[in-house]
Scaffold this active site. Structure first.
Site, PDB file in Angstrom:
ATOM      1  N   GLU A 249      -1.714   4.205   5.730  1.00  0.00           N
ATOM      2  CA  GLU A 249      -2.716   5.174   5.281  1.00  0.00           C
ATOM      3  C   GLU A 249      -4.019   4.484   4.916  1.00  0.00           C
ATOM      4  OE1 GLU A 249      -1.307   7.614   2.092  1.00  0.00           O
ATOM      5  OE2 GLU A 249       0.628   7.960   3.062  1.00  0.00           O
ATOM      6  N   LYS A 251      -6.864   3.537   2.484  1.00  0.00           N
ATOM      7  CA  LYS A 251      -6.860   3.339   1.028  1.00  0.00           C
ATOM      8  C   LYS A 251      -8.248   3.701   0.505  1.00  0.00           C
ATOM      9  CE  LYS A 251      -5.687  -0.034  -2.485  1.00  0.00           C
ATOM     10  NZ  LYS A 251      -6.841   0.293  -3.292  1.00  0.00           N
ATOM     11  N   ARG A 415       6.128  -1.256  -9.583  1.00  0.00           N
ATOM     12  CA  ARG A 415       5.403  -1.911  -8.501  1.00  0.00           C
ATOM     13  C   ARG A 415       6.439  -2.432  -7.529  1.00  0.00           C
ATOM     14  NH1 ARG A 415       0.224  -2.923  -8.455  1.00  0.00           N
ATOM     15  NH2 ARG A 415      -0.068  -2.713 -10.692  1.00  0.00           N
TER      16      ARG A 415
END
Ligand code: ATP
Length: 575
Positions: A249, A251, A415
């Site tokens: 995608e 950013k 994360r």
């Protein structure tokens, strides 16, 4: 009923420790004595809050008013309290000392329980409107009148939002698990629940009521989730090697929004999970028009510059909104929200559904919906194609790309390699980190008149919860910024360094660890004067650090961790 004096004794003990294991054990003992009606309150107190960030209830008592209350409760004058405070540098310590002098400590015991103290502080936080400051002082004085000196120390630190026990969220969760099971095996489940509602008090209470509540804990509208975070890698090849065919995608460098809707009501939360609904009337209107009755999704908001036919950056977007007023700005600089994840829809929790399925629903739901659009995305399995997409993003003035593992769930609060970011500067040299300002320096030469010579910056060790210094930053500020920084930091100056900071380098002035800044640098080096991820007396430091921006969308919980710095160092210097 848990007495607050017992809690204060435990806090006093914990403050003297820095090892997480010992802290966990001491806390677990305290949690064993706590019941379901008070555990949420105790947890909030330990987190230094009265309610989760999105509730909008702040502790909200100024230092001046706290000084007034300490004066009335101790029988000393305001100027005496001030003088003592200047000496000690900590109003909690001053309170303890002055209450000790006043009260015959040996004879005085308190019988306040945790709920009583919490409820009183909640009452203080909630009183608003005319005469509310007098009310607040009155309530706080009453509380201090009933307190032992040691309790007074923690009540004052709590209401000022500076409890600084050095106990991080992971330690609290570990301790709850140890208290109930004798080991940390429940931590993961508790953490998942916390990550999908960002309310540790609620999780603790539900768990105390019945541990099964946590197993079936679900995402719900108006309980924002902790945002999923991305790992970084430096080349397209590494990304493909790591996760194979992935969704790549664009950013966007905007503002992360978490949007919730149910029964015609909408709320929008920031990355820090604060309510931002009122800032985005245009986005609210668009969400209202969505078909599902209940929905939670995430997207990146960017204002569009019609004149120059490009998107504004995060900084510019916020500046426009503030400067032109929200309604005006919505017309002049229309907002676009690039939807990149979907977490919940009409009673269904999607966080455990693979990304490719969530993405399919996003594409269907947000096509042609005006300012809400799916983020631009492509399925990619070859590193050359990934490189192409990356170049396309930088040509458009965007930050880079996000590669997403097609089979990964939504990793709330973590994360993970479910998302991997590849940014403009990776592979070459610079990246940025977000650190918290812990101190600042006097100026030299031409800067003397501003009395500003730079900042001391820290990151957080996620294992111990302690702050560790990583850089002294002397550049990247305009004169205007320097003046503003000095003014802002002057207000939060403290006599002593933050109790949760490990440091070797002294600052000229210490401050409350509160403001987060983004810092660019050329390299990560080994240094004997910084404490970041230190081993054998050597830590990491940033080479040529310069300030990029003040990040008011981030709090101390969101700063870069020492472990991430370690990873970044390894990326830059492969062994
Ligand atoms: P982090 O959010 O990882 O702590 P950060 O705020 O410095 O770090 P980056 O590391 O640059 O930001 O990238 C992560 C952020 O990128 C996300 O928090 C989100 O706001 C933003 N973002 C932009 N586009 C996307 C996208 N397509 N998918 C996911 N996040 C995106």
């Amino acid at each position: 009923m848990l007495l607050f004096s017992d809690v204060a004794k435990v806090f006093d003990e914990i403050e003297k420790l820095s090892g997480r294991l010992e802290m966990t054990d001491i806390l677990a003992e305290l949690f064993k004595k706590t019941d379901a009606k008070e555990i949420d309150k105790l947890v909030y107190i330990m987190q230094g809050i009265v309610a989760p960030p999105y509730s909008g209830i702040d502790l909200g008592i100024g230092e001046r008013f706290a000084v007034d209350a300490v004066a009335s409760a101790s029988g000393y004058s305001v100027s005496q309290v001030d003088a003592e405070y200047r000496k000690s540098g900590d109003l909690g310590d001053t309170t303890e000392k002055l209450l000790e002098k006043r009260k015959q400590t040996a004879l005085f015991t308190s019988n306040m329980n945790v709920r009583y103290v919490y409820d009183a502080v909640m009452k203080i936080s909630k009183s608003s409107g005319q005469g509310s400051q007098e009310q607040k002082i009155k309530y706080l004085t009453e509380l201090l009148n009933n307190a032992t000196p040691l309790e007074g120390r923690y009540i004052i630190r709590f209401v000022l939002g500076s409890l600084r026990l050095g106990v991080g969220d992971p330690t609290i969760l570990d301790a709850i698990s140890v208290a109930h099971k004798g080991d940390k095996s429940l931590r993961e489940e508790l953490e998942r629940a916390y990550n999908v509602c960002a309310d540790m008090g609620l999780v603790a209470r539900l768990f105390y009521e019945d541990p099964k509540n946590i197993e079936k804990f679900k995402v719900q509208p108006f309980k924002p989730l902790m945002p999923a975070l991305a790992e970084r890698l430096s080349t397209p090849e590494q990304i493909i090697e790591k996760i194979g065919k992935c969704g790549v995608e664009m950013k966007y460098d905007g503002l992360r929004l978490q949007c919730h809707k149910k029964d015609g009501k909408v709320e929008i939360y920031s990355r820090k999970l604060e309510k931002m609904t009122r800032m985005f009337p245009d986005v609210v209107e668009a969400i209202m028009k969505l078909k599902p009755n209940e929905i939670i999704f995430e997207g990146e908001a960017l204002a569009y510059d019609k004149k120059n036919k490009r998107y504004f950056s995060f900084q510019q977007t916020m500046h426009r909104r503030r400067k032109h007023g929200i309604n005006e700005a919505s017309k002049e600089f229309p907002m676009n929200v690039f939807v990149f994840d979907l977490l919940y829809i009409d009673g269904k929790d999607l966080t455990n559904v693979p990304y490719k399925e969530r993405r399919a629903v996003i594409k269907k739901l947000f096509k042609g919906k005006g300012i809400l659009k799916p983020s631009e995305s492509k399925l990619i399995s070859k590193s050359e194609k990934l490189e192409e997409m990356f170049l396309k993003s930088t040509e458009k003035g965007l930050e880079g790309i996000m590669a997403k593992d097609l089979n990964a769930p939504y990793t709330a609060g973590k994360r993970k390699f479910a998302w991997i970011k590849l940014k403009k500067s990776y592979g070459k040299s610079v990246d940025t980190i977000d650190g918290v300002i812990v101190g600042y320096y006097r100026g030299h030469g031409s800067r003397t008149e501003f009395e500003f010579g730079g900042l001391l910056l820290a990151v957080q060790n996620s294992d111990t919860g302690r702050l560790e210094t990583i850089a002294k930053i002397g550049s990247g500020f305009t004169e205007d910024e320097m003046m503003k920084l000095r003014e802002t930091l002057d207000k939060i100056k403290t006599k002593n360094p933050p109790t949760i900071l490990d440091y070797k380098l002294e600052a000229d002035f210490w401050v409350e660890p509160k403001y987060v800044i983004e810092v660019a640098f050329d390299d990560i080096t080994i240094s004997s004067i910084h404490t970041c991820a230190a081993k054998d007396g050597k830590g990491y430091a940033l080479r040529f650090p310069r300030m990029v921006a003040l990040r008011d969308d981030k709090g101390i919980r969101d700063i870069t961790t020492s472990e991430e710095v370690d990873e970044m160092h390894n990326l830059q210097h492969p062994r």
